[in-house]
Design a protein around this motif. Structure first.
Motif, PDB file in Angstrom:
ATOM      1  N   GLU A  15       0.829  -1.211   0.000  1.00  0.00           N
ATOM      2  CA  GLU A  15       0.000   0.000   0.000  1.00  0.00           C
ATOM      3  C   GLU A  15       0.862   1.259   0.000  1.00  0.00           C
ATOM      4  OE1 GLU A  15      -3.263   0.849  -0.380  1.00  0.00           O
ATOM      5  OE2 GLU A  15      -3.500  -1.246  -0.959  1.00  0.00           O
ATOM      6  N   LEU A  16       1.938   1.255   0.790  1.00  0.00           N
ATOM      7  CA  LEU A  16       2.857   2.398   0.785  1.00  0.00           C
ATOM      8  C   LEU A  16       3.494   2.588  -0.584  1.00  0.00           C
ATOM      9  CD1 LEU A  16       4.675   1.979   4.220  1.00  0.00           C
ATOM     10  CD2 LEU A  16       3.183   3.863   3.538  1.00  0.00           C
ATOM     11  N   GLN A  17       3.915   1.497  -1.193  1.00  0.00           N
ATOM     12  CA  GLN A  17       4.535   1.587  -2.518  1.00  0.00           C
ATOM     13  C   GLN A  17       3.522   2.025  -3.575  1.00  0.00           C
ATOM     14  OE1 GLN A  17       7.770   1.498  -3.180  1.00  0.00           O
ATOM     15  NE2 GLN A  17       8.070   1.223  -0.998  1.00  0.00           N
ATOM     16  N   LYS A  18       2.290   1.605  -3.412  1.00  0.00           N
ATOM     17  CA  LYS A  18       1.232   2.014  -4.347  1.00  0.00           C
ATOM     18  C   LYS A  18       1.035   3.528  -4.280  1.00  0.00           C
ATOM     19  CE  LYS A  18      -3.438   0.650  -5.633  1.00  0.00           C
ATOM     20  NZ  LYS A  18      -3.305   0.243  -6.995  1.00  0.00           N
ATOM     21  N   GLU A  19       1.085   4.090  -3.076  1.00  0.00           N
ATOM     22  CA  GLU A  19       1.008   5.550  -2.926  1.00  0.00           C
ATOM     23  C   GLU A  19       2.198   6.217  -3.610  1.00  0.00           C
ATOM     24  OE1 GLU A  19      -1.218   7.745  -1.507  1.00  0.00           O
ATOM     25  OE2 GLU A  19      -2.562   6.019  -1.441  1.00  0.00           O
ATOM     26  N   ARG A  20       3.359   5.648  -3.421  1.00  0.00           N
ATOM     27  CA  ARG A  20       4.582   6.204  -4.011  1.00  0.00           C
ATOM     28  C   ARG A  20       4.527   6.198  -5.533  1.00  0.00           C
ATOM     29  NH1 ARG A  20       9.901   2.988  -4.382  1.00  0.00           N
ATOM     30  NH2 ARG A  20      11.220   4.479  -5.434  1.00  0.00           N
ATOM     31  N   PHE A  21       4.037   5.113  -6.101  1.00  0.00           N
ATOM     32  CA  PHE A  21       4.003   4.957  -7.551  1.00  0.00           C
ATOM     33  C   PHE A  21       2.704   5.467  -8.169  1.00  0.00           C
ATOM     34  CE2 PHE A  21       7.312   1.923  -6.494  1.00  0.00           C
ATOM     35  CZ  PHE A  21       8.215   2.108  -7.525  1.00  0.00           C
ATOM     36  N   ALA A  22       1.846   6.048  -7.373  1.00  0.00           N
ATOM     37  CA  ALA A  22       0.530   6.518  -7.828  1.00  0.00           C
ATOM     38  C   ALA A  22      -0.225   5.335  -8.412  1.00  0.00           C
ATOM     39  CB  ALA A  22       0.668   7.670  -8.806  1.00  0.00           C
ATOM     40  N   ASP A  23      -0.703   5.461  -9.609  1.00  0.00           N
ATOM     41  CA  ASP A  23      -1.499   4.375 -10.195  1.00  0.00           C
ATOM     42  C   ASP A  23      -0.688   3.441 -11.088  1.00  0.00           C
ATOM     43  OD1 ASP A  23      -3.875   5.136  -8.959  1.00  0.00           O
ATOM     44  OD2 ASP A  23      -4.270   6.645 -10.507  1.00  0.00           O
ATOM     45  N   SER A  24       0.636   3.568 -11.068  1.00  0.00           N
ATOM     46  CA  SER A  24       1.435   2.724 -11.946  1.00  0.00           C
ATOM     47  C   SER A  24       1.807   1.383 -11.306  1.00  0.00           C
ATOM     48  CB  SER A  24       2.697   3.462 -12.392  1.00  0.00           C
ATOM     49  OG  SER A  24       3.528   3.729 -11.288  1.00  0.00           O
ATOM     50  N   LEU A  25       1.387   1.139 -10.070  1.00  0.00           N
ATOM     51  CA  LEU A  25       1.640  -0.131  -9.403  1.00  0.00           C
ATOM     52  C   LEU A  25       0.312  -0.767  -9.019  1.00  0.00           C
ATOM     53  CD1 LEU A  25       3.474  -2.244  -7.931  1.00  0.00           C
ATOM     54  CD2 LEU A  25       3.306  -0.783  -5.916  1.00  0.00           C
ATOM     55  N   SER A  26       0.167  -2.011  -9.375  1.00  0.00           N
ATOM     56  CA  SER A  26      -0.990  -2.773  -8.901  1.00  0.00           C
ATOM     57  C   SER A  26      -0.463  -4.040  -8.243  1.00  0.00           C
ATOM     58  CB  SER A  26      -1.945  -3.109 -10.041  1.00  0.00           C
ATOM     59  OG  SER A  26      -1.322  -3.952 -10.978  1.00  0.00           O
ATOM     60  N   TYR A  27      -1.263  -4.592  -7.357  1.00  0.00           N
ATOM     61  CA  TYR A  27      -0.846  -5.829  -6.695  1.00  0.00           C
ATOM     62  C   TYR A  27      -2.072  -6.650  -6.343  1.00  0.00           C
ATOM     63  CZ  TYR A  27      -2.191  -4.033  -2.073  1.00  0.00           C
ATOM     64  OH  TYR A  27      -2.877  -3.561  -0.995  1.00  0.00           O
ATOM     65  N   SER A  28      -1.817  -7.932  -6.127  1.00  0.00           N
ATOM     66  CA  SER A  28      -2.859  -8.816  -5.613  1.00  0.00           C
ATOM     67  C   SER A  28      -2.219  -9.801  -4.652  1.00  0.00           C
ATOM     68  CB  SER A  28      -3.588  -9.543  -6.742  1.00  0.00           C
ATOM     69  OG  SER A  28      -2.723 -10.402  -7.429  1.00  0.00           O
ATOM     70  N   ILE A  29      -2.960 -10.141  -3.626  1.00  0.00           N
ATOM     71  CA  ILE A  29      -2.546 -11.144  -2.653  1.00  0.00           C
ATOM     72  C   ILE A  29      -3.619 -12.210  -2.662  1.00  0.00           C
ATOM     73  CG2 ILE A  29      -2.062 -11.626  -0.233  1.00  0.00           C
ATOM     74  CD1 ILE A  29      -1.103  -8.727   0.044  1.00  0.00           C
ATOM     75  N   ASP A  30      -3.226 -13.417  -2.984  1.00  0.00           N
ATOM     76  CA  ASP A  30      -4.164 -14.522  -3.132  1.00  0.00           C
ATOM     77  C   ASP A  30      -3.842 -15.597  -2.098  1.00  0.00           C
ATOM     78  OD1 ASP A  30      -6.071 -16.292  -4.133  1.00  0.00           O
ATOM     79  OD2 ASP A  30      -4.728 -17.053  -5.698  1.00  0.00           O
ATOM     80  N   LEU A  31      -4.742 -15.799  -1.173  1.00  0.00           N
ATOM     81  CA  LEU A  31      -4.593 -16.842  -0.170  1.00  0.00           C
ATOM     82  C   LEU A  31      -5.559 -17.959  -0.498  1.00  0.00           C
ATOM     83  CD1 LEU A  31      -4.660 -14.562   2.996  1.00  0.00           C
ATOM     84  CD2 LEU A  31      -2.650 -15.403   1.784  1.00  0.00           C
ATOM     85  N   GLU A  32      -5.057 -19.164  -0.567  1.00  0.00           N
ATOM     86  CA  GLU A  32      -5.912 -20.318  -0.840  1.00  0.00           C
ATOM     87  C   GLU A  32      -7.078 -20.346   0.140  1.00  0.00           C
ATOM     88  OE1 GLU A  32      -4.876 -24.845  -1.611  1.00  0.00           O
ATOM     89  OE2 GLU A  32      -4.503 -24.235   0.464  1.00  0.00           O
ATOM     90  N   ASP A  33      -6.776 -20.049   1.388  1.00  0.00           N
ATOM     91  CA  ASP A  33      -7.767 -20.031   2.455  1.00  0.00           C
ATOM     92  C   ASP A  33      -7.233 -19.061   3.498  1.00  0.00           C
ATOM     93  OD1 ASP A  33      -9.036 -20.623   4.951  1.00  0.00           O
ATOM     94  OD2 ASP A  33      -9.599 -22.593   4.206  1.00  0.00           O
ATOM     95  N   PRO A  34      -8.041 -18.138   4.006  1.00  0.00           N
ATOM     96  CA  PRO A  34      -7.536 -17.184   5.006  1.00  0.00           C
ATOM     97  C   PRO A  34      -6.903 -17.849   6.231  1.00  0.00           C
ATOM     98  CG  PRO A  34      -9.685 -16.487   4.234  1.00  0.00           C
ATOM     99  CD  PRO A  34      -9.432 -17.851   3.648  1.00  0.00           C
ATOM    100  N   SER A  35      -7.306 -19.052   6.551  1.00  0.00           N
ATOM    101  CA  SER A  35      -6.733 -19.738   7.711  1.00  0.00           C
ATOM    102  C   SER A  35      -5.268 -20.112   7.489  1.00  0.00           C
ATOM    103  CB  SER A  35      -7.543 -20.986   8.056  1.00  0.00           C
ATOM    104  OG  SER A  35      -7.389 -21.970   7.059  1.00  0.00           O
ATOM    105  N   ILE A  36      -4.803 -20.028   6.265  1.00  0.00           N
ATOM    106  CA  ILE A  36      -3.399 -20.335   5.983  1.00  0.00           C
ATOM    107  C   ILE A  36      -2.470 -19.353   6.695  1.00  0.00           C
ATOM    108  CG2 ILE A  36      -2.912 -19.009   3.884  1.00  0.00           C
ATOM    109  CD1 ILE A  36      -1.913 -21.729   2.713  1.00  0.00           C
ATOM    110  N   LEU A  37      -2.983 -18.170   7.022  1.00  0.00           N
ATOM    111  CA  LEU A  37      -2.178 -17.183   7.737  1.00  0.00           C
ATOM    112  C   LEU A  37      -1.939 -17.579   9.192  1.00  0.00           C
ATOM    113  CD1 LEU A  37      -3.550 -13.809   6.358  1.00  0.00           C
ATOM    114  CD2 LEU A  37      -1.448 -15.020   5.738  1.00  0.00           C
ATOM    115  N   ASP A  38      -2.594 -18.628   9.644  1.00  0.00           N
ATOM    116  CA  ASP A  38      -2.348 -19.122  10.986  1.00  0.00           C
ATOM    117  C   ASP A  38      -1.048 -19.916  11.083  1.00  0.00           C
ATOM    118  OD1 ASP A  38      -4.679 -17.990  11.913  1.00  0.00           O
ATOM    119  OD2 ASP A  38      -5.852 -19.823  11.613  1.00  0.00           O
ATOM    120  N   TYR A  39      -0.508 -20.342   9.946  1.00  0.00           N
ATOM    121  CA  TYR A  39       0.756 -21.062   9.951  1.00  0.00           C
ATOM    122  C   TYR A  39       1.899 -20.107  10.244  1.00  0.00           C
ATOM    123  CZ  TYR A  39      -1.156 -25.312   7.909  1.00  0.00           C
ATOM    124  OH  TYR A  39      -1.852 -26.454   7.694  1.00  0.00           O
ATOM    125  N   TYR A  40       2.943 -20.669  10.819  1.00  0.00           N
ATOM    126  CA  TYR A  40       4.155 -19.904  11.056  1.00  0.00           C
ATOM    127  C   TYR A  40       4.880 -19.726   9.729  1.00  0.00           C
ATOM    128  CZ  TYR A  40       8.953 -18.890  12.276  1.00  0.00           C
ATOM    129  OH  TYR A  40      10.195 -18.324  12.332  1.00  0.00           O
TER     130      TYR A  40
END
Length: 149
Positions: free
Chosen positions: A7-32
């Motif tokens: 998000e910080l980099q997106k502000e820096r680059f204005a609209d020239s940066l896009s990103y996506s974060i794809d989690l198979e399942d939100p519970s995957i973030l419970d892993y170390y």
């Protein structure tokens, strides 16, 4: 942390940066997930892949698991690099022999934590972007902790 960084980099680059974060399942973030594993890959995508590219670009972060491994993929559509010449060995003094220090540090961390069960795969070519995949065993100790995703 990765989402905040993007998000910080997106502000820096204005609209020239896009990103996506794809989690198979939100519970995957419970892993170390070892700290400073995903963020340096995302930073490399932006600094080395997208900054030199005219017209901006995009970064993708995907995390999924299969029966015996956790996969973290960071890819970009930036300038890419010759992956065939990447040496991820670290000298006895703890230094990378080449300028891929972040990648070498991640490999070293994976080796220390997981031995042969942790690995890093690189797919890239000049003008074709880059794709880095970290493969590690899911936390099987029954204790799930937060991540840097």
């Amino acid at each position: 942390y990765v989402r905040y960084y993007l998000e910080l980099q997106k502000e820096r680059f204005a609209d020239s940066l896009s990103y996506s974060i794809d989690l198979e399942d939100p519970s995957i973030l419970d892993y170390y997930l070892p700290k400073l594993t995903i963020q340096p890959l995302v930073e490399n995508s932006i600094v080395h892949g997208l900054e030199p590219k005219r017209g901006g670009g995009s970064v993708y972060v995907g995390i999924w698991e299969d029966e015996d491994a956790l996969y973290i993929r960071v890819s970009d559509d930036g300038v890419g690099f010759d992956a065939s010449g990447v040496d991820l060995e670290i000298s006895a003094e703890g230094e990378s022999r080449h300028n891929h220090i972040a990648l070498a540090n991640i490999v070293r961390r994976l080796q220390l934590l997981y031995g042969e069960r942790g690995e890093l795969k690189i797919v890239s070519a000049p003008g074709k972007g880059a794709e880095i995949t970290v493969i590690l065993p899911p936390d099987s100790g029954g204790q799930r902790r937060g991540s840097d995703a």
